[in-house]
Write a protein that holds these residues in place. Structure first.
Motif: not given
Lengths: 205, 811, 469
Positions: B226-230, B242-243, B251-252, B624-627
């Motif tokens: 999954e990707q989102v720009e940040s 891009a996270v 992961v990248r 993008l992720v949850t804690s």
């Protein structure tokens, strides 16, 4: 970090000084290194990088591009037998096979006494004198198998001094006398024509 | 990149007439007009080499169609280009067949599989089959060429992207083609790894799976990501990224190309420090000091922790509370904390900086320059930290501009830096005396002085050494203002969102929106319950006050003064002097261990919002992720504390905070969250408006050398013992042990052996380090990295003095 | 005086004949390479003449002489000099002494036997167009040439011919001896410049830049071949009219040609340009004297290993580019390799393909991958394990390097009509196409020999590929 002998280091600086940009001295310095130790060591490449202002990786990149630079020990005499067309038409293959038998090694390897490295080589600009070979980049013309045997015998003679050992190319060096030298200038520092040129006339011609 | 003037020429591509700029490459013109020409070696941020021949197209300039590499040919008026002709297709198929004859078919286990230009272009343009029946080339695979990058020479198609990047962009020509012809291979020199700060970019631009990043190898398949720009917040340059995550785990990061900032590049620290976020060392639950054992922190509930904190704040004497930190926060978090401090607690003791930057008023008051302006000015004066170590991508941009002769870089520095290698002139000054050196340069008849005066000037200004106070840098600003009144400044602050936090008012004497405390606007008076009127203390002031018993509660918001404040002695006394310390953080830092209550906060990628870079450019931060734990967003913690203190911050979401910022902060008026977050706002939004009028009062004093021998110079290294780096498995090993570097003549004078242990003595402390002789260090100085494993420089620094001198002795 | 048609022991390979001798005039002397002999035989007079004129006049003289470049491309030197953009300084001269095209042997003789003539040529060029430094790039594998040039340079510096204020004039030029280290591709002028800058000798992007505008260190640079420059002293001493009186209008003067292979008297000849035919050379009494053992001629390579092959049908073509090109080949570097009727044609072609595959710099994919692939296929054909399909594959692989019709000679017997030179290519330089040229010529002209090699071998189970049907 000190590969070059004091004498060669001085020579290295003299060579570097001839070029508008020091990196141009890379190949001459690699030759000088090979002259000093018969092949180009890692220490040599590192010091050349420092001398010409670049990384060792860049020196390796340049060094490994050119066939004459050996990055491992080779024989006192590197025997290159031309195998390109003109020589091939006149028996180069047979000569190379004979050489392998005579020296007891395959092309690309060195005799156990460290005297000879045999290589199949490409055109040596002596096509009319085929088949030809070079010993440390000095030509032998129209070589027959018996010529070859005789050559090897001569070279194997420890008193032979006619052919310098591998690494030595020209035995005469260029020396530009200081009082005659114009001197190399970095191109960024020049933007006018040399004195004997009148630019205006040239632009019109 | 076309250099020429925008001179429009008309070109026909595949039958459609388009306008192109004279000098523009055919491939670039095609790209801009939506025609994709396949390519491997061409990269729009590097010079063309015409190596892969994949971009051959038929070009007709009046002499009939000819196959030409479109990455090499510039458009000319009337040119006819056919990217789909039979000839073109034949060439494309042929080149792909050639590329594949020696390429291994290990796509199923290749990290690049699924996002591989070779794979994709083979599908799109390839012949479908191979006629090659011979043995492929074989090499040992893969070989590590650095701690971070692995090389598979079998997969390599020799496009020269990585080697070109290393030489041309990064300036670290540590990888190079070796051998020749069919045996050509990329390699490093034996035992000299590709240890560039920018090595990860080569992995990203590799058009095959030849270069892979150790932290990502075999971690995910591209189609599962999954990707989102940040925006990267590792430093304050603000690179677009891009996270990417897989199964709720980062992961990248990939660099995203935006013109004003990073051109697609990232430094390796920014690229790989996502590992810290999933570190097992993360704080997961609130902690409180064990009532039975004062040396212990024990787990507690959020309720108990917040109550204890609120109680301590309530019990504190009026105005005897301070908030240190903020650069780790989002703009929204920072605003919430500024509001909590000002409107609820009623103090202006707030400082996002840890005595390691420049006063907020200076930051906001100096006429600002963008990175682009710096890279196109006639002269850039760099007087500050080593940009390569602290703001790597700014260094990269500046280097690129200098190498293309677009800008002349002049550096005044106490020691050689990463900038020195491309500086037109690198002037070494004595640490703390840059202003004096600058003044004498500008008033001399040196040709350079005239050159500087006659053109545009951008000053990249910061702290040349953390062993200097901010004063020498302020002196420089004063000289510039006097001598070069038209010069603009790019202030080199390092920490992630330090600029945003200052913009939000986390700096003494400031209110949100670059407004001075003495001149609050109507909106803030309307919205805030109260607005502080007395200028508060900065971090040094707060620590001093706490040390003197004059501060009761210290709140550390993502701040670790014991490690990051230049004067550890003062930080230590401050933390011990405060009656109660609340620490909000991601990690159990040294300072956290000294707190009374510890509150775990969410980290990068776990919360959304906005951030602001050194230029004042606001851009988005994506969640993008949850804690993985009970961690909460910093603004929520502020909100809850406010509530427990009987106040109300009156917002319940990040969006609501931003709309309040928009009202309260005049500089941010009209800049909606939607605008910042819009996909087309990749460049972020540059905010230039400021209400701060700068009045620099030059002290006119040049620090004098005291009786001690060597002036201490200390700067940060990219990889250090900092929290972020030390919690990344891949990066922590890259931090080199702290060594004291001294000019060999000094060591000789002192009878100290190169490489031996020495005692460092300053007015603050005595410590032991290895002394290394280093020709590049000016005589009379000693260089110790600020925070590298082994010994920290802030042990020795006296922040009360403009400079710190030390003595060294053999042990 | 040396007898015509007889080899000269101190000039191995050189054979004098009736032709006027412009560049080889001193080869008869055993001490031809010394400054004493050079000065005695009119040496440095061309330079003196040049210095008595304006630089533009010298440039004009060379342009009027229509001296064609002798390195391979045959471009007029005077015109090339004019490509230096005005107002851009400094400019450099780089001498291409990296002679290594298969079959080529002439520059080495000029460097070993008459280095002062070359030096004088360099100085004339520098004077004419304002080149402020000269780099004399000699092939690495020529130790003797390096020594002779080093010696000559040292002598000429001492005598005041090189360096500051040459012969008391304003002309001040350094000539730096530089040598390579074994890479054929460096003979390509942009690769030569890369090499001189200390880099891997990989050709630079082309188009649009030529060294005359952007060369060494990004500055205007003239790259001239050794033989080309060696003509200048004569032209300056004798005038362009005298030069043009020799040869033809489009190919004036003489040129050095090496004939090797199956001839009775292989050697290097200075021949009249433009009029001498291949038959004159190969069969002429004072030249090669015919095929060895009076055998029949099967084929010959007319212009160095890169050139498409000719057969007996083309023997009467003169050394004139405008006639050789339309007949399907090129004159190249003046190198003729002769194959008699006993020649194993596929094996002979392989020696050249192997050469170019080996010498690929590795930059362009078609050359790096395609060249080696061609060699691999050729090897199995030659050693008898190829198939009929391989013969087509050779052409198909070649077509990715050189799309479209590849030039070849006409052949009356086979009813082939010539495809004119040049060819199209997908690479930057000519190394890649050169790997294909011998394969294409051999297969086109002697397909039956290839078929005999693969006869009886059944085709492998190829998947047939349809390229862009």
């Amino acid at each position: 970090m000190t590969f070059f002998t004091e004498e060669n280091l001085e020579l290295a600086h003299e060579i570097i000084g001839r070029y508008p940009k020091q990196r141009s001295a890379m190949i001459p310095l690699l030759h000088l290194a090979q002259e000093q130790s018969g092949w180009v060591t890692e220490e040599a490449m590192k010091q050349i990088g420092v001398l010409v202002g670049t990384s060792s990786a860049e020196v390796l990149g340049t060094c490994s591009f050119y066939e004459m630079f050996k990055r491992h020990e080779v024989g006192k005499y590197v025997v290159n037998i031309c195998t390109t067309m003109s020589c091939a038409l006149l028996g180069a293959e047979e000569l190379l096979e004979h050489a392998e038998t005579r020296l007891g090694i395959k092309a690309g390897s060195t005799t156990s006494d460290g005297l000879f490295t045999l290589e199949g080589a490409e055109c040596q600009a002596a096509c009319t004198e085929a088949p030809c070979l070079q010993v440390n980049y000095r030509h032998q013309y129209r070589v027959t198998p018996s010529d070859f045997d005789q050559l090897i015998d001569e070279l194997a003679d420890p008193n032979n001094e006619e052919t310098p050992r591998h690494g030595v190319l020209a035995q005469i060096r260029q020396h530009i006398p200081v009082e005659r030298s114009v001197g190399a200038v970095h191109p960024d520092l020049v933007n006018v024509p040399p004195v004997w040129i009148e630019e205006k006339k040239e632009a019109n011609s | 990149m076309p250099d020429s003037q925008p001179n429009a020429v008309s070109v026909t591509i595949n039958g459609t007439q388009i306008e192109a700029e004279a000098g523009e490459l055919v491939i670039a013109a095609a790209d801009r007009n939506g025609v994709h020409i396949p390519r491997f070696c061409y990269h729009e941020r590097m010079s063309s080499v015409g190596m892969c021949r994949m971009c051959l197209v038929e070009v007709d300039t009046g002499r009939g169609p000819m196959l030409q590499p479109s990455c090499m040919i510039s458009v000319t008026d009337g040119m006819i280009v056919d990217t789909e002709s039979d000839q073109t297709k034949r060439a494309q198929e042929g080149i792909l067949e050639f590329l594949l004859i020696n390429h291994p078919l290990d796509c199923p286990v290749c990290d690049k599989g699924g996002e591989c230009p070779l794979q994709d272009q083979t599908v799109a343009y390839g012949p479908g089959e191979s006629r090659f029946i011979e043995e492929k080339r074989h090499y040992e695979k893969p070989i590590p060429i650095s701690d971070l990058v692995h090389l598979d020479r079998e997969r390599c198609i020799l496009c020269d992207r990585c080697t070109r990047f290393a030489d041309e962009v990064a300036g670290d020509p540590l990888i190079q083609f070796t051998e020749r012809g069919n045996e050509t291979q990329v390699l490093t020199f034996p035992n000299e790894p590709f240890s560039s700060y920018f090595s990860g970019n080569t992995v990203q631009i590799c058009p095959v799976g030849a270069l892979t990043a150790a932290p990502y190898r075999f971690k995910a398949r591209p189609w599962d990501l999954e990707q989102v720009e940040s925006t990267c917040t590792t430093c304050s340059v603000g690179c677009r990224v891009a996270v990417q995550s897989s199964r709720n785990e980062l992961v990248r990061y990939l660099g995203v190309d935006i013109d004003p900032v990073n051109h697609g590049w990232l430094c390796d620290k920014g690229r790989f420090d996502f590992e810290a976020i999933k570190s097992p060392n993360r704080l997961e639950t609130p902690l409180i000091r064990d009532p039975n054992d004062k040396d212990q922190l024990i787990e507690t509930t959020w309720g108990a922790a917040l109550a204890a904190s609120a109680d301590a704040i309530k019990e504190a004497r009026s105005g005897k509370i301070g908030v240190i930190g903020g650069s780790r926060l989002t703009n929204e978090d920072a605003y919430a904390w500024a509001k909590l401090a000002g409107s609820v607690i009623g103090t202006n003791n707030v400082d996002a900086q840890l005595g390691d930057g420049l006063p907020g008023k200076v930051v906001l008051g100096l006429p600002g320059a963008t990175i682009d302006e710096a890279c196109s000015a006639d002269t850039v004066l760099v007087i500050g930290p080593d940009l390569k170590e602290e703001l790597p991508i700014l260094h990269l941009r500046l280097r690129g501009a200098a190498k293309k002769k677009k800008v002349k870089v002049v550096e005044i520095t106490p020691l050689q830096t990463g900038v020195s290698s491309y500086a037109h002139r690198s002037i070494v000054c004595r640490s703390g005396e840059a202003a004096k050196t600058l003044k004498s340069l500008l008033t001399s008849d040196d040709e350079l002085s005239q050159e500087i005066r006659s053109g545009s000037v951008v000053v990249i200004l910061g702290r040349s050494s953390l062993a200097e106070s901010a004063l020498p840098a302020i002196e420089v600003a004063s000289v510039i203002t006097e001598e070069l009144p038209k010069a603009k400044f790019l202030v080199a602050l390092r920490r992630g969102n330090v600029r945003g936090a200052i913009d939000m008012g986390l700096s003494p004497g400031l209110l949100p929106g670059r407004v001075p405390l003495e001149n609050p606007n109507d909106e803030i008076k309307k919205i805030w319950a109260k607005v502080p009127t007395v200028e508060g203390l900065d971090t040094a002031g707060m620590l001093r006050a706490a040390a003197d018993g004059q501060l009761d509660v210290l709140i550390l918001v993502g701040a670790d003064p014991l490690v990051d404040f230049p004067d550890q002695d003062l930080a230590n006394r401050g933390l011990r002097g405060a009656k109660f310390v609340v620490a909000i953080d991601n990690f159990p830092t040294l300072s956290v261990a000294n707190a009374d209550v510890v509150l775990p906060a969410t980290a990068y990628g776990e919360k959304g919002g906005t951030t602001t870079n050194i230029e004042g450019r606001v851009s988005r931060l994506a969640q993008l992720v949850t804690s993985p734990s009970a961690a909460r967003d910093d603004w929520m913690i502020a909100s809850e504390l406010a509530w427990r203190l009987g106040g109300d911050l009156k917002f319940s979401s990040m969006e609501e905070i931003w709309s309040e910022i928009e009202q309260v902060a005049p500089s941010h008026n009209g800049i909606t969250l939607e605008k910042i977050w819009a996909d087309e706002t990749r460049d972020g939004i540059l905010i230039t408006e400021t209400s701060i009028q700068l009045a620099i009062e030059p002290s006119g004093e040049t620090p004098v050398v005291d009786g001690y021998g060597l002036r201490l110079i200390s700067g940060r290294k990219l990889y250090d013992a900092g929290t972020q780096t030390s919690n990344c498995a891949s990066l922590s090993a890259l931090a080199q042990d702290a060594e004291l570097r001294v000019n060999p003549t000094e060591l000789e004078r002192l009878g100290i052996q190169d490489g031996s242990e020495v005692t460092i003595i300053s007015t603050k402390a005595t410590g032991v380090a290895i002394a290394i002789a280093d020709e590049s260090i000016p005589r009379g100085t000693a260089v110790l990295p600020f925070n590298n494993p082994g010994i920290r420089a802030n042990l020795f620094i006296n922040s009360e003095l403009p400079v710190t001198d030390i003595r060294i002795e053999t042990r | 005086m040396t007898e015509l048609g007889i080899p000269i022991p101190h000039a191995p390979g050189f054979i004098a004949n009736k032709t006027p001798r412009i560049v080889t005039s001193r080869f008869d002397y055993e001490d031809s390479f010394t400054i004493e002999r050079y000065e005695e035989t009119g040496g440095y007079q061309g330079l003196r003449t040049a210095l008595s004129k304006t630089p533009e006049a010298v440039h004009g003289e060379v342009r009027d002489a229509s001296l064609l470049g002798r390195g391979g491309a045959g471009f007029p030197a005077g015109v090339k000099w004019g490509f230096c953009p005005p107002g851009v300084w400094p400019r450099y001269l780089v001498v291409n002494g990296d002679e290594s095209e298969p079959g080529t042997y002439k520059d080495r003789l000029l460097m070993e036997l008459d280095p002062h003539q070359l030096i004088e040529g360099c100085l004339i060029a520098c004077y004419a167009i304002g080149l402020s430094q000269c780099f004399l790039y000699v092939r690495g594998e020529m130790a003797v040439a390096q020594e002779r040039i080093a010696q000559a340079l040292n002598e000429a510096y001492a005598a005041g011919y090189i360096g500051k204020n040459i012969l008391g004039t304003e002309l001040s030029v350094d000539i730096v001896l530089h040598w390579g280290a074994g890479a054929y591709v460096v003979g390509e002028e942009t690769a030569l410049i890369e090499s001189l800058e200390g880099n891997r000798g990989m050709p630079r992007l082309k188009p649009p830049y030529f060294p005359a505008s952007i060369g060494l260190y990004g500055q205007p640079t003239i790259v001239n071949n050794v033989e080309t420059l060696s003509n200048l002293p004569w032209i300056l001493s004798n005038g362009s009219e005298a030069f043009k009186a020799i040869g033809t209008e489009t190919s004036p003067g003489t040129r050095m040609v090496a004939v090797s292979g199956h001839v009775k008297r292989p050697g290097v000849y200075e021949i009249v340009n433009g009029t001498t035919t291949f038959r004159d050379l190969i069969y002429g009494e004072t030249m090669c004297g015919g095929i060895r053992n009076d055998a029949a001629l099967k084929a010959f390579v007319p212009g160095g290993g890169s050139a498409p092959w000719f057969t007996a049908d083309q023997l009467d073509l003169p050394f004139e580019a405008s006639q050789v090109g339309p007949e399907g080949s090129m004159l190249g570097s003046g190198a003729i390799m002769v194959m008699d009727e006993t020649t194993d044609i596929p094996a002979a072609a392989l020696t050249l393909t192997k050469f170019y595959a080996h010498e690929s710099c590795g930059k362009c994919v078609p050359c790096r991958e395609g060249g080696t692939w061609l060699e691999q296929i050729m090897r199995r054909v030659v050693n008898g394990s190829g198939t009929k399909r391989d013969l087509d594959l050779l052409i198909e692989v070649g077509e990715t390097i050189c799309p479209g019709d590849f030039p070849h000679a006409s052949n009356k017997e086979k009813g082939l009509s010539a495809v004119p030179f040049p060819y199209k290519m997908t690479t930057i330089c000519f190394v890649g196409p050169s790997a294909f040229a011998p394969v294409h010529s051999a297969l086109t002209l002697f397909r039956e020999e290839f078929e005999a090699k693969v006869a009886g071998n059944s085709d492998r189970n190829y998947v047939e590929v349809t390229i862009n049907a």
